[in-house]
Design an enzyme around this catalytic site. Structure first.
Site, PDB file in Angstrom:
ATOM      1  N   HIS A 452       0.831  -1.156   0.117  1.00 15.63           N
ATOM      2  CA  HIS A 452       0.002   0.079  -0.058  1.00 15.63           C
ATOM      3  C   HIS A 452       0.867   1.251  -0.196  1.00 15.63           C
ATOM      4  CE1 HIS A 452       0.373   0.962   4.310  1.00 15.63           C
ATOM      5  NE2 HIS A 452       0.590  -0.393   4.554  1.00 15.63           N
ATOM      6  N   CYS A 471       2.541  -4.858   6.901  1.00 13.75           N
ATOM      7  CA  CYS A 471       2.415  -4.648   5.644  1.00 13.75           C
ATOM      8  C   CYS A 471       3.333  -4.080   4.970  1.00 13.75           C
ATOM      9  CB  CYS A 471       0.954  -4.047   5.442  1.00 13.75           C
ATOM     10  SG  CYS A 471      -0.562  -4.926   5.864  1.00 13.75           S
TER      11      CYS A 471
END
Length: 551
Positions: A452, A471
């Site tokens: 992301h 992440c």
């Protein structure tokens, strides 16, 4: 034979040198003992449990017994004249050169095997030949397995490595050994991974192995900077030249002067080791420069083992994220077409190692805060600042059900809640402060990990980038999104930009999924051939080494 001596040492090389000559010369090995005489002895040996399978090799030993039973005990190497022995010699030569694949030939008891073969070469005793036949074939089979799928399984190495263990099928290898038209040496040479990255590490291993001697370490002291004159500069110069960062042109008149040419070499070294490229040789740079050649070789071998765990085919196009290298690559037809910096999980929230397939992207995403992060990270901030949620664009819901009511954060007495009890669901609206930035790249998985964007752009300027909760944050996420769309036939950059500017959440599916591989590599080579090393941020090299030592 000189190369063989250099790789495996004089004692074993001497045994094998004579053995190869003997096995390759017609009518030298048990010429009077026929395959028909050896076959029943082989069957008898197998019925008594030979060959003995050590820990981890029982399945190979059983496959070997099945193979010879199906042949009614007909030997591969002995009892058929010079041709069988020459074919065995071709296989053993590869086994003796296992060091070029980062594997110790002594793991296969090569000296004992060489001794047994030497005895067989002088014998016409069917029992000796049968026993040697089984041990030689088992040794070759063990090497074929280890070099193709790895010496230790990923699951038994590290609890955060979730690579599916590859299986090794002995039957095709044994059948290839039995094919008169196939060279056993060529069969074994085809077993290692064919990845570009593995080939690069193999070349790096060769280059570091060929380095002769090693200059002294740079003495401890203050940072060395361009323009300084110091005896330690000469020591640094020598080590940089040894590892290839400073060429012959680096032999300047005053070896103790830190010149602009030397500064360029230091920057090259810092780039290869993921350090600040400021040409200042401080504690980190000198510490990396003082790492011994033997330790670098060991790191290369560990990373070759990791590549054996991965599928032999990664995909025609794929995304490769190196957690330890803090970088993400887009690869097409074996070529890196783009590379960008990445931020990965903190040492106490490690990004896991696994493979999956990217299926969609989400533009202007909302962020539903994972419960653990809500309790541990956000709750203390909420207690310290009553306006934290409103300023960050967070919404509060009374639970995780679809119909959970939305609550006013100011109506909640946050002091009543803690890590043991936090019944709320927090969701951050799209916007400039959203923790996921303007896009996320999704490959739904059980770890809830994805790629992301991020508003914290300053983190990409740091050399060590382990700051996320697991992440992977991307430096140029829309470059990756546009590449994914281009290679799969999805919407073009203009349509993606329109969605981005709308400030509304939009899910865009890929017409075809794209493989993504999250790996952990502390050594690799760039397309130009430079060898890169990184700090073992998660101590996974140590775990892998421990597993290999236990084997």
């Amino acid at each position: 034979m000189s190369q063989l001596r250099a790789r495996i040492g004089r004692p074993i090389a001497g045994l094998l040198a004579g053995l190869f000559i003997c096995l390759s010369t017609p009518q030298q090995v048990a010429a009077e003992t026929s395959a028909k005489e050896i076959a029943p002895v082989l069957i008898q040996l197998m019925e008594s449990g030979a060959p003995a399978g050590e820990e981890g090799t029982q399945a190979l030993a059983e496959a070997l017994r099945d193979f010879y039973r199906a042949r009614s005990g007909a030997p591969l190497w002995f009892g058929a004249g010079a041709e069988g022995q020459a074919r065995l010699a071709a296989g053993l030569e590869v086994l003796a050169d296992a060091g070029s694949e980062g594997i110790d030939p002594n793991d296969y008891r090569l000296s004992l095997l060489a001794g047994g073969l030497a005895e067989a070469a002088k014998s016409d005793d069917a029992a000796t030949l049968a026993a040697t036949e089984l041990q030689a074939t088992l040794g070759l089979l063990r090497y074929a397995r280890d070099v193709s799928v790895g010496r230790t399984g990923p699951a038994r190495t590290d609890p955060n490595v979730f690579v599916a263990a590859k299986t090794f099928d002995p039957a095709p290898v044994l059948n290839a050994f039995a094919d008169p038209a196939a060279n056993p040496g060529d069969v074994l040479r085809a077993m290692p991974p064919s990845h570009r990255e593995y080939a690069g590490l193999r070349d790096a291993l060769r280059r570091y192995t060929e380095l002769r001697g090693e200059p002294r370490r740079v003495d401890e002291g203050p940072a060395l900077k361009p323009g300084m004159r110091d005896p330690r500069v000469a020591q640094m110069r020598t080590r940089l030249a040894f590892f290839g960062d400073l060429g012959a042109t680096g032999a300047e008149a005053d070896p103790e002067l830190y010149t602009p040419l030397l500064a360029q070499a230091v920057r090259r070294f810092q780039t290869r080791h993921g350090l600040e490229t400021d040409a200042i040789a401080g504690a980190q740079t000198l510490g990396a420069l003082n790492v011994a050649k033997s330790e670098r070789l060991h790191t290369i071998r560990l990373n070759m083992e990791r590549w054996r765990w991965l599928p032999h085919e990664l995909g025609e196009r794929f995304v490769l994220v190196n957690i330890a290298g803090f970088q993400a690559e887009m690869v097409e037809d074996g070529r890196v077409v783009d590379q960008m910096r990445a931020v990965v999980g903190r040492t106490y929230r490690m990004t896991p190692v696994f493979s999956d397939r990217i299926s969609y992207v989400e533009v202007n995403p909302t962020w539903t805060v994972p419960p653990k992060i809500a309790r541990k990270d956000l709750l203390p901030r909420i207690k310290a600042d009553p306006g934290y949620l409103a300023e960050g664009g967070y919404e509060v819901f009374a639970g995780w059900g679809e119909g959970a009511a939305r609550l006013d954060p100011s109506s909640i007495d946050w002091s009543r809640y803690g890590e043991g009890y936090f019944p709320f669901r927090l969701r951050q609206r799209p916007g400039p402060k959203n923790a996921l930035g303007e896009v996320k790249v999704m490959f739904p998985n059980r770890f809830d990990v994805y790629l992301h964007d991020t508003p914290a752009r300053e983190l990409f300027q740091r050399s060590v980038r382990a700051y996320s909760s697991g992440c992977i944050r991307l430096e140029r996420p829309f470059d990756m999104v546009n590449w994914l769309m281009n290679v799969t036939g999805g919407p073009g950059p203009g349509e993606i930009d329109s969605l981005r500017e709308s400030r509304k959440t939009a899910v865009v599916g890929l017409p075809d999924t794209v493989p993504v591989h999250l790996i952990y590599a502390t050594a690799w080579t760039s397309p130009g051939g430079n060898v890169h090393f990184r700090h073992d941020i998660y101590n996974r090299d140590r775990l892998l080494n421990r597993s290999l030592q236990a084997r």
